[in-house]
Write a protein that holds these residues in place. Structure first.
Motif, PDB file in Angstrom:
ATOM      1  N   HIS A  99       0.855  -1.185   0.000  1.00  0.00           N
ATOM      2  CA  HIS A  99       0.000   0.000   0.000  1.00  0.00           C
ATOM      3  C   HIS A  99       0.889   1.232   0.000  1.00  0.00           C
ATOM      4  N   ASN A 168      -6.876   7.629  -2.452  1.00  0.00           N
ATOM      5  CA  ASN A 168      -6.826   6.219  -2.051  1.00  0.00           C
ATOM      6  C   ASN A 168      -8.212   5.601  -2.182  1.00  0.00           C
ATOM      7  N   ASN A 170      -9.446   2.720  -0.635  1.00  0.00           N
ATOM      8  CA  ASN A 170      -8.993   1.794   0.399  1.00  0.00           C
ATOM      9  C   ASN A 170      -9.902   0.585   0.565  1.00  0.00           C
ATOM     10  N   SER A 239      -0.100  -1.025  -6.686  1.00  0.00           N
ATOM     11  CA  SER A 239      -1.229  -0.230  -6.197  1.00  0.00           C
ATOM     12  C   SER A 239      -1.491   0.984  -7.082  1.00  0.00           C
ATOM     13  N   VAL A 263      -3.906   5.472  -4.847  1.00  0.00           N
ATOM     14  CA  VAL A 263      -3.660   4.088  -4.439  1.00  0.00           C
ATOM     15  C   VAL A 263      -4.921   3.278  -4.705  1.00  0.00           C
ATOM     16  N   TRP A 265      -6.189   0.320  -3.877  1.00  0.00           N
ATOM     17  CA  TRP A 265      -6.069  -0.863  -3.030  1.00  0.00           C
ATOM     18  C   TRP A 265      -7.245  -1.825  -3.206  1.00  0.00           C
ATOM     19  N   LEU A 289      -4.252  -3.052   6.929  1.00  0.00           N
ATOM     20  CA  LEU A 289      -4.512  -3.759   5.672  1.00  0.00           C
ATOM     21  C   LEU A 289      -5.351  -5.018   5.888  1.00  0.00           C
TER      22      LEU A 289
END
Length: 321
Positions: A99, A168, A170, A239, A263, A265, A289
């Motif tokens: 990440h 991000n 996430n 990522s 990112v 993810w 994570l």
């Protein structure tokens, strides 16, 4: 479960390396006290970086670790110490990913970068980001409770105020925005009006992973050119793209792009699940994570290694009976 069956069960997993924010005081103390290979790796890190990283990661306080230029090599060295401990015990992941900052230890794990190169690069990365924090005022905020396309729409609506972009992805209902402070605040108000449960300002020093960071990209790209990048020996998911990295030169380019790109993810986790990967191991400090994996892939089995109990349990599971 026997040691051999446990080892087999652990091979079909994604090794996940955490990013900045996972640092904490004393995070490597148990590693250096219990595992000689960790001491060896930290001694090398001290020599390469020219700072007492092993002392900072065992006895340093929160303020020392908060500095970006220290936190990045500290997390990288700690994560790679855990990686080597697990590898020596027989850990064989199906793929690896990191990440943001975590991509550097993931590249080492995949055989793309040397340990020393990764440390030099993350030290410079941290220094450049610290400089950017002084030159580029901005903010980041996490939006919870609405899908990512709603956050993207909020950023678009707030762009009349200033730069604000998704930084991000996430998890399906947690997306981070980055940009100029007023624009981030406006996008947060738009997101709340659209049904977001919360908008939380992040404790960061600069608007990372957005176009405002482009000023440091050129210098960092020049440093990347000085290091050798090999083709991955282990499946590696970026990522930046949410997809597999196919060669060393692509890995080099992606590290340059990573500074200003979001990112991805959620895409990383979903791509890994197609591998197929059903287990997810967080390698390094923290448990962030692991939580993201559970909330993105509800059937995922997760393990973390960020404290002595959890690392010992996984290390023991990997040992032959």
């Amino acid at each position: 479960m026997t040691g051999e069956s446990s080892r087999t069960a652990l091979t079909g997993c994604l090794g996940m390396f955490p990013g900045q924010g996972s640092q904490r005081p004393g995070m490597a103390q148990y590693l250096l006290g219990e595992y000689p290979v960790a001491r060896e790796l930290f001694d090398r890190a001290d020599d390469v970086l020219g700072i007492p990283l092993s002392h900072i990661c065992t006895d340093g306080d929160r303020s020392q670790l908060a500095a970006t230029e220290v936190a990045q090599p500290a997390i990288t060295a700690t994560s790679l110490a855990v990686w080597q401990i697990l590898r020596d015990a027989g850990y064989q992941p199906g793929a690896v990913a990191g990440h943001s900052l975590g991509e550097y230890p993931a590249l080492v794990a995949a055989g793309v970068l040397s340990y020393e190169s990764a440390l030099v690069l993350v030290q410079l990365r941290g220094q450049l980001m610290a400089q950017a924090a002084a030159q580029v005022p901005g903010a980041m905020a996490a939006v919870m409770g609405i899908p990512a396309d709603g956050v993207s729409a909020a950023c678009q609506a707030a762009s009349v105020v200033g730069v604000v972009e998704v930084a991000n992805w996430n998890e399906p209902l947690q997306t981070v925005m980055s940009g100029e402070t007023e624009a981030v605040d406006e996008a947060g108000r738009v997101a709340l009006a659209a049904g977001a449960e919360r908008v939380v300002r992040l404790d960061v020093s600069a608007p990372f992973h957005c176009s405002l960071m482009s000023g440091v990209q050129e210098e960092f790209t020049a440093e990347l050119a000085l290091h050798d990048f090999a083709d991955p020996r282990l499946p590696l998911i970026s990522s930046v793209t949410g997809d597999y990295v196919h060669g060393g030169e692509q890995a080099r380019e992606l590290l340059s792009l990573q500074i200003t790109r979001p990112v991805r993810w959620v895409e990383v986790l979903r791509r890994a699940a197609e591998h197929p990967v059903t287990a997810f191991t967080e390698i390094g400090p923290g448990r962030v994570l692991s939580g993201l994996a559970r909330r993105t892939l509800t059937e995922a089995s997760t393990r973390s290694t960020g404290d002595p109990r959890r690392l010992t349990a996984l290390h023991s599971a990997l040992q032959p009976a």
